[in-house]
Design an enzyme around this catalytic site. Structure first.
Site, PDB file in Angstrom:
ATOM      1  N   HIS A 156       2.360   3.227  -3.112  1.00  0.00           N
ATOM      2  CA  HIS A 156       1.552   4.100  -3.961  1.00  0.00           C
ATOM      3  C   HIS A 156       1.973   5.547  -3.811  1.00  0.00           C
ATOM      4  O   HIS A 156       1.851   6.325  -4.743  1.00  0.00           O
ATOM      5  CB  HIS A 156       0.066   3.978  -3.615  1.00  0.00           C
ATOM      6  CG  HIS A 156      -0.603   2.808  -4.264  1.00  0.00           C
ATOM      7  ND1 HIS A 156      -0.730   2.683  -5.622  1.00  0.00           N
ATOM      8  CD2 HIS A 156      -1.181   1.712  -3.735  1.00  0.00           C
ATOM      9  CE1 HIS A 156      -1.356   1.549  -5.907  1.00  0.00           C
ATOM     10  NE2 HIS A 156      -1.647   0.941  -4.785  1.00  0.00           N
ATOM     11  N   ASP A 204      -6.228  -6.454  -6.277  1.00  0.00           N
ATOM     12  CA  ASP A 204      -5.861  -5.345  -7.159  1.00  0.00           C
ATOM     13  C   ASP A 204      -5.788  -5.788  -8.614  1.00  0.00           C
ATOM     14  O   ASP A 204      -6.063  -5.010  -9.520  1.00  0.00           O
ATOM     15  CB  ASP A 204      -4.474  -4.805  -6.789  1.00  0.00           C
ATOM     16  CG  ASP A 204      -4.481  -4.008  -5.490  1.00  0.00           C
ATOM     17  OD1 ASP A 204      -3.387  -3.796  -4.936  1.00  0.00           O
ATOM     18  OD2 ASP A 204      -5.567  -3.613  -5.031  1.00  0.00           O
ATOM     19  N   GLU A 233     -10.743   1.365   2.511  1.00  0.00           N
ATOM     20  CA  GLU A 233     -10.883   0.951   1.122  1.00  0.00           C
ATOM     21  C   GLU A 233     -10.599  -0.551   1.000  1.00  0.00           C
ATOM     22  O   GLU A 233     -11.372  -1.307   0.434  1.00  0.00           O
ATOM     23  CB  GLU A 233      -9.900   1.739   0.256  1.00  0.00           C
ATOM     24  CG  GLU A 233      -9.945   1.370  -1.215  1.00  0.00           C
ATOM     25  CD  GLU A 233      -8.766   1.941  -2.006  1.00  0.00           C
ATOM     26  OE1 GLU A 233      -7.766   2.368  -1.400  1.00  0.00           O
ATOM     27  OE2 GLU A 233      -8.862   1.944  -3.253  1.00  0.00           O
ATOM     28  N   HIS A 234      -9.461  -0.977   1.524  1.00  0.00           N
ATOM     29  CA  HIS A 234      -9.111  -2.389   1.568  1.00  0.00           C
ATOM     30  C   HIS A 234      -8.997  -2.809   3.026  1.00  0.00           C
ATOM     31  O   HIS A 234      -8.346  -2.118   3.812  1.00  0.00           O
ATOM     32  CB  HIS A 234      -7.748  -2.653   0.919  1.00  0.00           C
ATOM     33  CG  HIS A 234      -7.587  -2.099  -0.461  1.00  0.00           C
ATOM     34  ND1 HIS A 234      -7.002  -0.877  -0.713  1.00  0.00           N
ATOM     35  CD2 HIS A 234      -7.942  -2.599  -1.668  1.00  0.00           C
ATOM     36  CE1 HIS A 234      -6.990  -0.655  -2.017  1.00  0.00           C
ATOM     37  NE2 HIS A 234      -7.560  -1.673  -2.620  1.00  0.00           N
ATOM     38  N   GLN A 289       0.827  -1.197   0.000  1.00  0.00           N
ATOM     39  CA  GLN A 289       0.000   0.000   0.000  1.00  0.00           C
ATOM     40  C   GLN A 289       0.862   1.248   0.000  1.00  0.00           C
ATOM     41  O   GLN A 289       0.615   2.193  -0.741  1.00  0.00           O
ATOM     42  CB  GLN A 289      -0.906  -0.013   1.239  1.00  0.00           C
ATOM     43  CG  GLN A 289      -1.907   1.115   1.256  1.00  0.00           C
ATOM     44  CD  GLN A 289      -2.838   1.070   0.078  1.00  0.00           C
ATOM     45  OE1 GLN A 289      -3.502   0.080  -0.175  1.00  0.00           O
ATOM     46  NE2 GLN A 289      -2.900   2.153  -0.673  1.00  0.00           N
ATOM     47  N   HIS A 299     -53.607  15.084  -9.961  1.00  0.00           N
ATOM     48  CA  HIS A 299     -53.124  13.718  -9.747  1.00  0.00           C
ATOM     49  C   HIS A 299     -54.311  12.813  -9.380  1.00  0.00           C
ATOM     50  O   HIS A 299     -54.387  11.672  -9.838  1.00  0.00           O
ATOM     51  CB  HIS A 299     -52.097  13.677  -8.614  1.00  0.00           C
ATOM     52  CG  HIS A 299     -50.730  14.131  -9.023  1.00  0.00           C
ATOM     53  ND1 HIS A 299     -50.472  15.398  -9.478  1.00  0.00           N
ATOM     54  CD2 HIS A 299     -49.544  13.475  -9.038  1.00  0.00           C
ATOM     55  CE1 HIS A 299     -49.173  15.513  -9.763  1.00  0.00           C
ATOM     56  NE2 HIS A 299     -48.586  14.364  -9.510  1.00  0.00           N
TER      57      HIS A 299
END
Lengths: 431, 431
Positions: free
Chosen positions: A258, A356, A322-323, A255, A415
């Site tokens: 990145h 991934d 996220e993960h 991770q 209506h």
């Protein structure tokens, strides 16, 4: 990386808050680029490629001959890997298909929910030193499974002005044969408005830098739908002593590489485990090519020791990662208690990189706590659920009082009358 | 209303474009309100209720005694109607539940997609002269079916400072017992950030005026998810000579009474039918309470005669109507060709009001052409699809080359090493 011990709940919020990107400073510039593409179309794309990317585009749409030549330059082994990944992604997204809902809520009142593919979708694949080939598959395969009629792929030109060969190959695995050389906010604008060359689309998918993200946000207000809010990638690992420190460390570094905006948080059950992982991280970091990016990220990362398994679950749900990697005893029981996460990885042999690239799950996931409210990209992201109803005369008659009663309570007389006129039995009223 | 005959395709775009709301003039004001609520919480809500709504709020959260008293003031017949509607809505949304996807993409590679309810949702119900009671059901029932843990309802105070009784009753049918008196942008901000009294939520649903819509858009960038972009209501009717002109006219007026921003477009198959409908509209308009609003809307509406059924379908898909009524021979065949619409109504006994209130379908639908990209609110709007993967050692081994190959092609070495470390077989590496 600091090691923290059983932080009290009152202090959890500081771990949950993500650094928010300062978007305002770039908004004006992005708005200018978007407006320019809207007005000047292709000309703007050529001009911006030169001024922004320093590239003289030979063309905007990559011609068939150039694509064919690019395909020949992709190594066979990489082609085989991409095919394997594509097959798994395809199978998992095909499994998400479901039939129409078709039922009667009452006798004579038939209600249907029918999934229909979005007609035209755009995929943005960022460029740079190592383009994200996997992103082509993660967005292109579900688009094909959904049956989207037109799939447009935009990616910045490589340094030589041409397209990255691996991207062309991955696109071909998705049945995408229209590739356009454009990057940044201008690519997003081109897909949102259309130009002479780039078709307009109904929804834009794909990651990107701040400019891409800001352009997507701006255009999502009134021009085009987008996949989800974007942010830096992150992983949370929940580990007890069944976890393997060397593996955990490798996942944190996976991770961290990145970049400095990324974050890795380890929740573990003992001081000794925390120390082992930290040692492993230091050791594995030494010979990592992207060591500097990783170090920047690790400074923002944490190792938190928690005695209580239930506390770990609550913390994980509060962070909404996220993960989320779960290396604990009874991991599926832990997963069953997770309400906020993008994608969960279970056991010692499920590194985040498996998801991934190749397990079949989608890697386009909600970051920055958006996992509280958003799903990752999935088959439904490429579809619309249209509802259909058909009432028989008797069905409408049985609901007539209900409809007119509520309509009149809302002050909407016409209506109510749209029901009354049908109940009056007059099919050829006074003309 | 003008009658147009077989407009050429080159001219269709002018019918498809919607008048876009001028949001920029109000952005600064909305931003100020949002910031004030963020900083001053409840105090801001009391102050803004006074300055904006002219109401001295007795409380923000409606106390149980006040709710009970309000319930006693709702007529029994209306209660019965709301219960009938609620039951149909519940049944249709329950039918949308589906099981986890749980499969192996390859041996030893298990992938799961699991729907999980969003934890906390907020529902905004606009006030005004005739509050939209039906909106409470359309948003509150699916939230309950989905299993959302906390449902917060905000609605502006009635003139006497209290809450509209029908809203309290509808809320009770959804199991909602937390009602907060707040309106406009301040209500949206309160639900997004939370105040001392109003809980923060993960997603906000509900219609509203320009201020509400702008606040939702602004806060959706980085604070809270929202349901969908909003816009004025619209109906398109596809009719051949099996349609009944009096019914068609009633449906157009039903839409028109919403107000001058609304739009009704009739596609019909003959001049005589067009004339009959127009006559019926004029006749039925005469004694309509909301005649002025309807007239304003009708000026923006069209009757278009088209000889060709296929042309009608293409036009309808290009317009992408919020509501689409099909009164034609073989209506389900026509519906099968529709790719862009929010909700479809089939046959002479399915007025739009049936779906607005009671058939069971959801009336929160995409307007302004967003039906190209968005679904109406449905059960999934209240859920997140979390993916889970578990690889066995053999499963990872079979994917190892694929993952590392693509990871290295993307320049992400640590992603590859997270696999390598597991393949090396070392479970207690050098510590």
């Amino acid at each position: 990386m600091e090691i923290v011990f059983n932080p009290p709940r009152a202090e959890w919020e500081r771990y949950f808050s993500r650094r928010s990107a300062d978007d305002d400073t770039i908004s004006a510039g992005v708005a200018r680029i978007v407006e320019r593409v809207r007005e000047e179309g292709d000309d703007a794309l050529y001009a911006l490629a030169e001024s922004v990317d320093g590239v003289k585009l030979p063309f905007i749409e990559v011609p068939p001959a150039v694509r064919a030549e690019a395909l020949s330059r992709v190594p066979e082994q990489l082609k085989a890997s991409l095919r394997t990944a594509a097959d798994n992604i395809r199978r998992f997204h095909e499994a998400q298909r479901h039939a129409d809902v078709d039922m009667e809520t009452m006798p004579g009142v038939r209600c249907v929910q029918r999934p229909v593919p979005i007609g035209r979708v755009g995929i943005y694949v960022p460029g740079g030193t190592a383009p994200l080939v996997s992103t082509v598959l993660m967005l292109g395969i579900p688009a094909r499974v959904a049956g989207c009629g037109e799939v447009v792929l935009c990616t910045p030109p490589a340094r030589n002005g041409y397209v990255v060969p691996e991207i062309v190959y991955a696109a071909s695995l998705c049945g995408i044969d229209r590739i356009f050389l454009a990057g940044g906010a201008q690519a997003v604008a081109a897909m949102a408005y259309g130009t002479m060359t780039v078709p307009p689309v109904d929804k834009i998918f794909g990651p990107g830098n701040r400019y891409v993200t800001r352009a997507k946000q701006m255009l999502s207000v009134s021009q085009v739908a987008i996949d989800m809010p974007a942010g830096p990638s992150e992983v949370m690992i929940m580990a007890d002593d069944t976890a393997v420190p060397a593996y955990t460390a490798a996942d944190m570094l996976s991770q961290a590489e990145h970049g400095t905006d990324s974050q890795a948080i380890l929740l573990c059950s003992s001081r000794s485990q925390a120390e082992q992982v930290r040692q492993q991280v230091i050791r594995q970091l030494e010979d990592l090519p992207r060591r500097e990016q990783a170090q920047g990220s690790l400074q923002r990362s944490h190792i938190i020791v928690m005695d209580d398994r239930r506390e770990m679950v609550d913390f994980a749900n509060g962070y909404a990662a996220e993960h989320l990697i779960i290396c604990m005893e009874d991991p599926w029981e832990v997963a069953g208690a997770i309400t906020c996460a993008g994608s969960i990885f279970i056991g010692n042999f499920s590194p985040e990189s498996a998801g991934d690239y190749a397990s079949g799950t989608n890697h386009t996931l909600p970051t920055a706590g958006w996992a509280r409210s958003y799903s990752g990209v999935n088959l439904d992201s490429f579809m619309k659920k249209i509802t259909i109803q058909e009432l028989t005369p008797d069905g409408l008659a049985s609901l007539a009082g209900t409809i007119t009663g509520i309509a009149r309570a809302e002050g909407l007389e016409a209506h109510a009358r749209a029901v009354d006129v049908r109940m009056s039995g007059a099919t050829d009223r006074d003309k």
